[in-house]
Design an enzyme around this catalytic site. Sequence first.
Site, short mmCIF file in Angstrom:
data_model
loop_
_atom_site.label_atom_id
_atom_site.label_comp_id
_atom_site.label_asym_id
_atom_site.label_seq_id
_atom_site.Cartn_x
_atom_site.Cartn_y
_atom_site.Cartn_z
N LYS A 159 0.84 -1.21 0.00
CA LYS A 159 0.00 0.00 0.00
C LYS A 159 0.87 1.26 0.00
O LYS A 159 0.63 2.21 -0.75
CB LYS A 159 -0.90 -0.02 1.24
CG LYS A 159 -1.56 1.28 1.58
CD LYS A 159 -2.64 1.61 0.60
CE LYS A 159 -3.09 3.03 0.77
NZ LYS A 159 -4.30 3.35 0.07
N CYS A 207 -3.80 10.94 1.48
CA CYS A 207 -3.09 9.69 1.23
C CYS A 207 -1.69 9.96 0.71
O CYS A 207 -0.70 9.73 1.39
CB CYS A 207 -3.87 8.86 0.23
SG CYS A 207 -5.60 8.74 0.66
N1 SAJ Z 1 -1.80 15.04 -8.67
C1 SAJ Z 1 -0.91 15.78 -9.44
N2 SAJ Z 1 -0.57 15.30 -10.68
C2 SAJ Z 1 -1.08 14.14 -11.16
C3 SAJ Z 1 -1.96 13.39 -10.38
C4 SAJ Z 1 -2.30 13.86 -9.12
O1 SAJ Z 1 -0.43 16.85 -9.04
O2 SAJ Z 1 -0.74 13.80 -12.30
C5 SAJ Z 1 -2.17 15.53 -7.33
C6 SAJ Z 1 -3.68 15.69 -7.16
O3 SAJ Z 1 -4.12 16.92 -7.66
C7 SAJ Z 1 -3.82 15.58 -5.66
C8 SAJ Z 1 -2.74 14.55 -5.30
O4 SAJ Z 1 -1.85 14.54 -6.39
O5 SAJ Z 1 -3.54 16.79 -5.01
C9 SAJ Z 1 -3.25 13.16 -5.02
O6 SAJ Z 1 -4.31 12.84 -5.90
P1 SAJ Z 1 -4.46 11.41 -6.60
O7 SAJ Z 1 -5.64 11.47 -7.47
O8 SAJ Z 1 -3.18 11.02 -7.22
O9 SAJ Z 1 -4.64 10.39 -5.39
P2 SAJ Z 1 -5.57 10.35 -4.07
O10 SAJ Z 1 -4.73 10.84 -2.92
O11 SAJ Z 1 -6.88 10.98 -4.27
O12 SAJ Z 1 -5.78 8.76 -3.94
C10 SAJ Z 1 -4.63 7.93 -3.83
C11 SAJ Z 1 -4.76 6.75 -4.84
N3 SAJ Z 1 -3.48 6.04 -4.92
C12 SAJ Z 1 -2.91 5.75 -6.11
O13 SAJ Z 1 -3.39 6.06 -7.18
C13 SAJ Z 1 -1.64 4.97 -6.06
C14 SAJ Z 1 -5.87 5.82 -4.39
O14 SAJ Z 1 -5.91 4.66 -5.24
C15 SAJ Z 1 -5.66 5.37 -2.94
O15 SAJ Z 1 -6.68 4.51 -2.49
C16 SAJ Z 1 -5.66 6.63 -2.09
O16 SAJ Z 1 -4.54 7.44 -2.50
C17 SAJ Z 1 -5.51 6.22 -0.63
O17 SAJ Z 1 -6.52 6.25 0.08
O18 SAJ Z 1 -4.41 5.82 -0.24
#
Ligand code: SAJ
Length: 412
Positions: free
Chosen positions: A199, A253
């Site tokens: 995870k 997360c």
């Molecule tokens: N972000 C960027 N650039 C990107 C993608 C995301 O700057 O290309 C930023 C987003 O705007 C946000 C942050 O990253 O601020 C996180 O967003 P996210 O959509 O990447 O992830 P979370 O935190 O909403 O959810 C993640 C997911 N993990 C992965 O994809 C590996 C989700 O599957 C998990 O279940 C979740 O964390 C968790 O609960 O751990």
Amino acid sequence: MNICVLGLGYIGLPTSLLLAKAGHEVTGVDIDEGKVEQLKKGELPFEEPGMKELFKNAKENFKAKTSVEASDVYIIAVPTPLDSSLNIPDMKAVKSATEMIGPHLSDGDLVILESTVPPATSENLILPILERYNGGTDFYLAHSPERAIPGNTLEEMRNNSRIIGGLDEKSAEIAKSVYSSFVNGDIHLTDIKTAEMVKLMENTFRDVNIALANEFAQIGEEMGIDAWEAIDLANEHPRVDILNPGPGVGGHCISIDPWFLSSNSTTSKMISLAREINDSMPNFVVNKAREMVEDISNPTITIFGVAYKGNVDDTRKTPALKIIKLAENEGLNVRCYDPYVDEFEYELYSLEDAVKGSDCIIVVTDHEKFKEIDPESLSKQMRNKRILDTRNILHYKKWKKAGFEMNITGDE
Ligand code: SAJ
């Protein structure tokens, strides 16, 4: 089965409802009396696609309470926040949930930890507490980290593959029988410590990848190269998949889980460096914004989006907060607009009031609704027509045509 889920938050509540819909008798437990009352009245504490309908269909087999009930299976889905002064996880809620289960634990019961934790937590922290109550150790223990993405939680809870780590094979097998009642994806069994590590590796991988994209954006600006175009082209390579630069990483997360790995390690370097890069992005954004309004006296900036990412109402650990605070410290007036969010640390304005007399819009969140805004009508209300798009989501030509001076982080 009788299942008791501890923690009715973004993971615990949908998990409870999916289990109830699958036919189990589910007791959802939360220490927040207000939330329990709300659920008893048939109201949901947060929005997620499909939740209302699921709640309606699952109600018969679901009840919300503030105390634990003797059950066959206990699922712990409480938050593990970061103690931000030390960058180490705060395990208070996990410990107290385990203590709440202890007195009810009978031989043959299964305890599943879903909360994200540092490797070895199940064996070093949870197991000894449970053994204190059930000396016979005739119970089962497993870790099954949730992997669903906020904004698409139910779909991903049903269809993502699932990892289950068991204290022993039997623990993993019984946990599998619980999840297979609603999970369509593959279920992979492993040992408990590996599941904890998997995870953290997933979220760390994403954080490091975003940090790299953010570093590319900064280098792009220094060298006069459009990093967005360069990333798109690099991603044409069959083995390259760079994520998007942005204003920083938020949410509960990805912005904290990597610390769960690095703070326990004496050798980790890259993980904390990636955290540092992503946490410094709000400074980068504010420096750019300040330059854009340097020639204006008493400038006002408008923040578009305070949610941590697009199309959700969740503001936990949002980079917008640091951007606002830094901007205010720089003497900029700040107004915020977010069509998805109702409550925030700072006042939220209507679109019209947020842009009236403003000098510069900063797009912080990649909400779909921002793409639909008509730049012509906004342009009439602003004092100066300037935009900093940290997500590269606006239709560049359309906004330019309406007279806006456009800036994109990561663009030359
Ligand atoms: N972000 C960027 N650039 C990107 C993608 C995301 O700057 O290309 C930023 C987003 O705007 C946000 C942050 O990253 O601020 C996180 O967003 P996210 O959509 O990447 O992830 P979370 O935190 O909403 O959810 C993640 C997911 N993990 C992965 O994809 C590996 C989700 O599957 C998990 O279940 C979740 O964390 C968790 O609960 O751990």
